[in-house]
Design a protein around this motif. Structure first.
Motif, PDB file in Angstrom:
ATOM      1  N   THR A   2       3.896 -15.887  -0.084  1.00  0.00           N
ATOM      2  CA  THR A   2       3.526 -15.321   1.169  1.00  0.00           C
ATOM      3  C   THR A   2       3.746 -16.243   2.465  1.00  0.00           C
ATOM      4  O   THR A   2       3.968 -17.311   2.047  1.00  0.00           O
ATOM      5  N   CYS A  60       2.873  -8.771  -0.597  1.00  0.00           N
ATOM      6  CA  CYS A  60       1.792  -8.851   0.482  1.00  0.00           C
ATOM      7  C   CYS A  60       2.337  -9.906   1.443  1.00  0.00           C
ATOM      8  O   CYS A  60       2.559 -11.167   0.937  1.00  0.00           O
ATOM      9  N   ASP A  79      -1.435  -7.751   5.636  1.00  0.00           N
ATOM     10  CA  ASP A  79      -0.044  -7.121   5.791  1.00  0.00           C
ATOM     11  C   ASP A  79       0.144  -6.213   6.793  1.00  0.00           C
ATOM     12  O   ASP A  79      -1.054  -5.604   7.209  1.00  0.00           O
TER      13      ASP A  79
END
Length: 401
Positions: A2, A60, A79
């Motif tokens: 992420t 995400c 997100d």
């Protein structure tokens, strides 16, 4: 992997996932410090791993552990597609509560960690501002405070979500039951073990009905030592109101040692506090009715109490001038020991009488529940204070000592 939240940027629709240990102190007290710390590290890493696993699964953009202090903390999930952040946050919370928590309890047991592990979880969403403060930066938002407060009122082993989250919960909405409001927001709850009715009962058990107020409840009359603590806090006046005040008068002339209640009364009288006692007039219709109802000589009980109050005043002379004893023909239906009722910091310990016949015989007032309330109790405090004051202002009131 992420991305990170970028400094000096505002993010909308960030899901804030709070988790906190319920009963933290029992684990800390029951284990060596290093073992307790290891246990809570396991909790943090299990939650972090669950968030990371789902973030990777749903791709995400951002999910970070923003704060962890010993036994709990919170994660921020975001997100550009809100449904992705929603799925990560709610699925992580649901899975942790229904699956990971059981595994953690097993790990605690295998590690020799004593005490029961319970958690409270809450999810709220809102806009956050990320600023470049310190090593990892900081996020700012009033929504963080709301989420933290929501977690604090969540029952153990439950997940609460705000109305903002519930409105966009999609397939997760069916997991939650509407249970009440907190800080102006509707709250929806999921119990880790059970359906909507279990969640609803858990919320009611912890929060009560709408417009309720917290009080301190005791299954029976508090001990003389505890009531003495209440008297010690009096600054101006004490109100002692009952039918015969048999317990109070007996404690003033007791030969038992230590005589904590008597010493507390003497202490408040010596510092200029007035101690007002209100008993039922032994010749009143109310006293006669109670005598028939309880099948006891109520007039005799009242006269015995008056005799004990008199002995106390005779023994301590001028020191006991602040003890004032009154008889009234009004029966209030409850007893009360109040301090400084005219002040904003007054307190009342009260108990309602049980009226009517009982298959168990006469139930003494001391066996009934007692409640300690202050101004924070709102209308409950105001009402009891008004009823107590009415007894000294209406009907036939006569000072007898």
């Amino acid at each position: 992997m992420t991305e990170q939240f970028q400094p000096d940027r505002t993010y909308d629709q960030v899901y804030l996932v709070f988790v906190d240990t319920s009963g933290y102190s029992t684990i800390v007290r029951s284990n060596p410090r290093d073992r307790a710390a290891h246990a809570f590290d396991l909790l943090r890493e299990r939650m972090r791993a669950r968030i990371a696993q789902l973030s990777a699964q749903y791709r995400c953009a951002r999910s970070d552990l923003w704060s962890w202090r010993g036994d709990g903390g919170f994660f921020a999930v975001h997100d550009e597609s809100e449904s992705v952040a929603r799925d990560v946050a709610l699925e992580a919370a649901r899975t942790f509560l229904t699956l990971d928590l059981r595994h953690l309890r097993d790990e605690f047991a295998q590690a020799g960690v004593d005490g029961e592990l319970h958690v409270r979880m809450a999810v709220h969403k809102g806009a956050i501002r990320h600023s470049a403060e310190g090593r990892t930066g900081a996020i700012h938002s009033p929504d963080i405070n709301l989420a933290a407060h929501l977690e604090k009122v969540t029952p153990p082993d439950c997940l609460a979500v705000s109305e903002d989250v519930y409105r966009t919960a999609g397939p997760y909405a069916e997991l939650f039951a509407p249970v009440g409001r907190h800080e102006g927001k509707d709250v929806y709850l999921m119990a880790g073990d059970g359906g909507p009715e279990v969640a609803a009962k858990a919320w009611l058990a912890g929060r009560g009905l709408a417009e309720g107020t917290p009080v301190h409840a005791y299954p029976e009359r508090p001990s003389s030592q505890e009531k003495a603590r209440l008297l010690d806090a009096a600054a101006e006046e004490v109100l002692d109101m009952g039918t015969a005040l048999r317990t109070s008068s007996s404690r003033l002339v007791t030969t038992e040692r230590p005589a904590r209640y008597r010493d507390a009364v003497l202490g408040l009288l010596r510092r200029g506090v007035t101690y007002r006692c209100y008993l039922l007039d032994p010749s009143s219709e109310a006293a006669d009715t109670l005598s028939r109802q309880y099948e006891e000589d109520m007039a005799r009980k009242i006269k015995d109490s008056l005799e004990r109050f008199g002995r106390f005043k005779e023994r301590y002379g001028a020191e006991a001038d602040g003890l004032l004893v009154y008889q009234t023909d009004g029966f209030p239906g409850f007893s009360a020991l109040g301090i400084d009722l005219g002040r904003t910091d007054g307190l009342i310990l009260y108990s309602s009488y049980l009226m009517g016949a009982s298959p168990y015989g006469v139930i003494e007032r001391g066996d009934m529940p007692h409640y300690l309330i202050g101004p924070a109790a709102g209308r409950v405090f105001t009402r009891i204070r008004e009823l107590a004051g009415a007894r000294s202002a209406t009907g036939r009131v006569e000072r007898v000592l």
